[in-house]
Design an enzyme around this catalytic site. Structure first.
Site, mmCIF file in Angstrom:
data_model
loop_
_atom_site.group_PDB
_atom_site.id
_atom_site.type_symbol
_atom_site.label_atom_id
_atom_site.label_comp_id
_atom_site.label_asym_id
_atom_site.label_seq_id
_atom_site.Cartn_x
_atom_site.Cartn_y
_atom_site.Cartn_z
ATOM 1 N N LYS A 235 -14.812 16.563 -54.126
ATOM 2 C CA LYS A 235 -13.585 15.900 -53.688
ATOM 3 C C LYS A 235 -12.807 15.402 -54.909
ATOM 4 C CE LYS A 235 -11.954 11.941 -51.073
ATOM 5 N NZ LYS A 235 -12.222 10.907 -50.082
ATOM 6 N N GLU B 83 -22.644 15.254 -62.110
ATOM 7 C CA GLU B 83 -23.659 16.279 -61.828
ATOM 8 C C GLU B 83 -23.005 17.618 -61.488
ATOM 9 O OE1 GLU B 83 -23.430 13.256 -60.507
ATOM 10 O OE2 GLU B 83 -25.368 12.480 -59.836
ATOM 11 N N GLY C 133 -16.153 11.872 -48.415
ATOM 12 C CA GLY C 133 -17.098 12.931 -48.790
ATOM 13 C C GLY C 133 -18.105 13.229 -47.694
ATOM 14 N N ARG C 134 -18.670 12.172 -47.115
ATOM 15 C CA ARG C 134 -19.729 12.380 -46.106
ATOM 16 C C ARG C 134 -19.162 12.763 -44.741
ATOM 17 N NH1 ARG C 134 -19.203 7.450 -48.091
ATOM 18 N NH2 ARG C 134 -18.654 5.700 -46.753
ATOM 19 N N GLU D 145 -24.787 5.600 -46.401
ATOM 20 C CA GLU D 145 -23.669 5.383 -47.332
ATOM 21 C C GLU D 145 -22.512 4.700 -46.597
ATOM 22 O OE1 GLU D 145 -22.841 7.982 -51.081
ATOM 23 O OE2 GLU D 145 -21.367 8.616 -49.615
ATOM 24 N N HIS E 153 -47.802 15.857 -37.351
ATOM 25 C CA HIS E 153 -49.041 15.939 -38.121
ATOM 26 C C HIS E 153 -48.914 15.183 -39.427
ATOM 27 C CE1 HIS E 153 -50.618 18.776 -35.213
ATOM 28 N NE2 HIS E 153 -49.368 19.187 -35.133
ATOM 29 N N LYS F 262 -23.716 4.959 -61.808
ATOM 30 C CA LYS F 262 -22.989 6.024 -62.513
ATOM 31 C C LYS F 262 -22.514 5.518 -63.872
ATOM 32 C CE LYS F 262 -20.772 8.271 -58.526
ATOM 33 N NZ LYS F 262 -19.492 8.552 -57.893
HETATM 34 O O1 F6P Z 1 -22.396 9.463 -54.145
HETATM 35 C C1 F6P Z 1 -21.084 9.075 -54.068
HETATM 36 C C2 F6P Z 1 -20.172 10.187 -53.694
HETATM 37 O O2 F6P Z 1 -18.881 9.756 -53.957
HETATM 38 C C3 F6P Z 1 -20.306 10.618 -52.233
HETATM 39 O O3 F6P Z 1 -19.661 9.779 -51.350
HETATM 40 C C4 F6P Z 1 -19.738 11.987 -52.302
HETATM 41 O O4 F6P Z 1 -20.035 12.728 -51.161
HETATM 42 C C5 F6P Z 1 -20.420 12.493 -53.556
HETATM 43 O O5 F6P Z 1 -20.419 11.380 -54.429
HETATM 44 C C6 F6P Z 1 -19.765 13.668 -54.214
HETATM 45 O O6 F6P Z 1 -18.464 13.379 -54.615
HETATM 46 P P1 F6P Z 1 -17.449 14.518 -54.994
HETATM 47 O O7 F6P Z 1 -17.236 15.375 -53.809
HETATM 48 O O8 F6P Z 1 -16.194 13.810 -55.407
HETATM 49 O O9 F6P Z 1 -18.033 15.312 -56.132
#
Ligand code: F6P
Length: 548
Positions: A213, A219, A273-274, A359, A390, A510
């Site tokens: 987003k 990462e 995002g979620r 979240e 199990h 972060k």
């Molecule tokens: O972990 C925080 C967060 O902002 C989530 O809400 C989001 O889904 C994820 O990081 C990834 O963010 P992006 O889509 O901006 O890379």
């Protein structure tokens, strides 16, 4: 450190809350066995149905009075007004001054939703058309890689909402996916994730979908850079245009990464995002299952959205699930919720819900910044049945913690192995039955169990569960199921008076990681952290050079 004060008119000071507390006292000691014995219709009466989903909530420790009082609580919190505020695009994400309009992502084109005088539904459909043209071309083998080969593998790079939704849905709908296209997912910045998922792939027939987003997530950008070097190393710089597309709200960062914004699929800051799997973030799913099935997926969401907006609270699936959750957590002490899909292909659904629920609801202050004096999010966990049986079901049945359970099942078998499916269903039904009714000491004795073993063989029962059933696991039912939980979260956030759409709690780690990364890479003797952090940095530095 100053802790924000508790709001004087807080949730727990409401008369409706006090009514529930009094009612809880009256209900203590009542067993589900009695409640079922008193009402022969209970198992069919305490049910509701919408958008292809049947909810049996009769195995919760409730009476009609409990439900009435919970509905009163919702009303006291202005639930219907808050639901309407979300659908109509009010900026209910107060800390980021944003709307939460994920429902517009699956709205029909002739039902406009205006935000700042723009019909966002028209924009949504424009992106859907762009996605469809692209997905059709890739699936038809017309989108060619740099050497002229068709695409055989799609690698989705993203994390959090930019990974969990697509990976969960691709796994769930693998029975609807083309075999001509493999879809893999890389999320973790652990190089092993990249390494293992790219193993055996041919750069000439691999397409990367970089999902972020913000397009600033550490990462995802690190993995996207790895992917770029992997591709460029094999095919040269000019290949990037044929092997990379982006899904993002941030065109300038996409361009500076080196992806042509013509190959970017956009979405908007009003999609969290979620809550984004029904946006262009679902591109890898569309590539896997095709355009018509993706439209069914959106139709499933929309069916649940419309139900949520229109149905009276007493028959409203998301509202019922949310209120029962509050009853179990706040009045019966079930601080965790376990999600138990009896469908192997829903194996990532509990992880998906962990982000969606925790979240969203893992907050400690109200919209106005007052400290809450009640629990907010439950801890969410789970595994598909029967595997979980199990593993941790022992605790569900005989442990000291009360755990709220959401069972999920499907009538139709996902494959030709129908006998296996019948066995799976039998287990699903039996587990909810065992949790509710247990096994009394006299029943244990009647089975001839030695007296010394009786306490070990007794099941107290009276353990609450919901049962969610759909005809089959398909794009429509999956979309509706996701929307059900999205809206369940909204309802709980209204009751808790918290913002379900921000996530400031992920920021601090972060920021600190950036400083730690600098220190790890350096050699300086002076480290300015606490003694534990300093020692850990020195220990990791000490292993440098000793790796293969
Ligand atoms: O972990 C925080 C967060 O902002 C989530 O809400 C989001 O889904 C994820 O990081 C990834 O963010 P992006 O889509 O901006 O890379």
């Amino acid at each position: 450190m100053s802790i924000p004060p508790v709001h004087p008119a807080r949730l727990t000071a409401l008369p409706e809350w006090a009514d529930l507390l009094r009612h809880r006292e009256a209900l203590l000691g009542r067993h589900l066995r009695e409640l079922f014995a008193e009402d022969a219709e209970r198992g069919t009466r305490l049910t509701a149905e919408a958008a292809g989903w049947y909810l049996d909530y009769s195995k919760n420790r409730i009476t009609d009075e409990t439900l009435r009082l919970l509905l009163n609580l919702g009303q006291a919190r202005g639930l219907q007004t808050r639901i309407e505020a979300m659908f109509s695009g009010e900026r209910i994400n107060s800390t980021e001054n944003r709307a939460a309009l994920h429902t517009a992502l699956r709205a029909p084109i002739d039902e406009p939703v205006e935000l700042d005088c723009v019909d966002v539904v028209a924009d949504v459909h424009a992106v859907l058309r762009q996605m469809a043209v692209f997905a059709d071309a890739v699936r038809a083998g017309q989108w060619l890689g740099a050497t002229g080969q068709p695409i055989r593998c799609v690698v989705n790079i993203g994390i959090g909402g930019s990974d969990l939704g697509p990976v969960m849905a691709c796994e769930a709908l693998r029975g609807h996916a083309t075999e001509a296209l493999a879809v893999r997912f890389v999320a973790n910045v652990d190089g092993a994730d990249f390494h293992d998922n790219l193993a055996g792939l041919d750069p000439a027939s691999t397409l990367f979908v970089i999902c972020s987003k913000t397009f600033t997530t550490q990462e995802t950008l690190a993995n996207a850079r790895l992917a770029r070097s992997w591709c460029v190393g094999a095919l040269g710089e000019a290949a990037v245009g044929r092997h990379f597309v982006a899904v993002s709200t941030n065109a300038s960062e996409v361009a500076s990464f080196g992806i042509d914004t013509q190959q970017m699929f956009g979405f908007w800051d009003f999609v969290g995002g979620r809550y984004s799997v029904s946006s262009a973030i679902g591109l890898s799913l569309m590539l896997a299952i095709g355009v018509p099935a993706f439209r069914d997926f959106l139709a499933g969401f929309n069916a649940m959205d419309e139900h949520f907006r229109a149905a009276p609270a007493a028959r409203n699936l998301p509202t019922l699930l949310a209120l029962l959750g509050i009853w179990n957590q706040h009045f019966l002490g079930a601080t965790t919720l376990t999600v138990l899909p009896y469908a192997q292909r829903l194996k990532r659904f509990p992880a998906y819900l962990q982000q969606l629920i925790m979240e969203s609801l893992g907050k400690q202050v109200t919209h106005d910044g007052w400290r809450v004096n009640y629990a907010t999010s439950p801890v969410v966990w789970g595994e598909p049945g029967t595997n979980g049986q199990h593993s941790f079901y022992q605790l569900l049945h005989q442990g000291t913690a009360l755990v709220a359970c959401d069972f999920i099942g499907f009538v139709e078998a996902p494959t030709q192995h129908r006998e296996a499916h019948s066995l799976l269903q039998a287990n699903l039904i039996a587990q909810a039955q065992a949790l509710a009714f247990g096994r009394r000491p006299d029943e244990v004795r009647a089975a001839g169990i030695k007296e010394a073993l009786v306490p070990h063989r007794v099941f107290e029962g009276n353990r609450p569960s919901n049962m969610l059933i759909a005809e089959r696991l398909d794009p429509h039912s999956l979309g509706a199921l996701i929307a059900l939980y999205e809206h369940m979260v909204l309802v709980q956030s209204v009751i808790f008076d918290i913002n379900a759409f921000d996530q400031w709690g992920v920021e601090l780690g972060k920021v600190l990681a950036q400083q730690v990364a600098t220190d790890l890479a350096g050699n300086g003797d002076t480290l300015a952290h606490d003694s534990s952090t300093n020692a850990l940095i020195r220990r990791f530095r000490g292993t440098r050079g000793s790796q293969p």
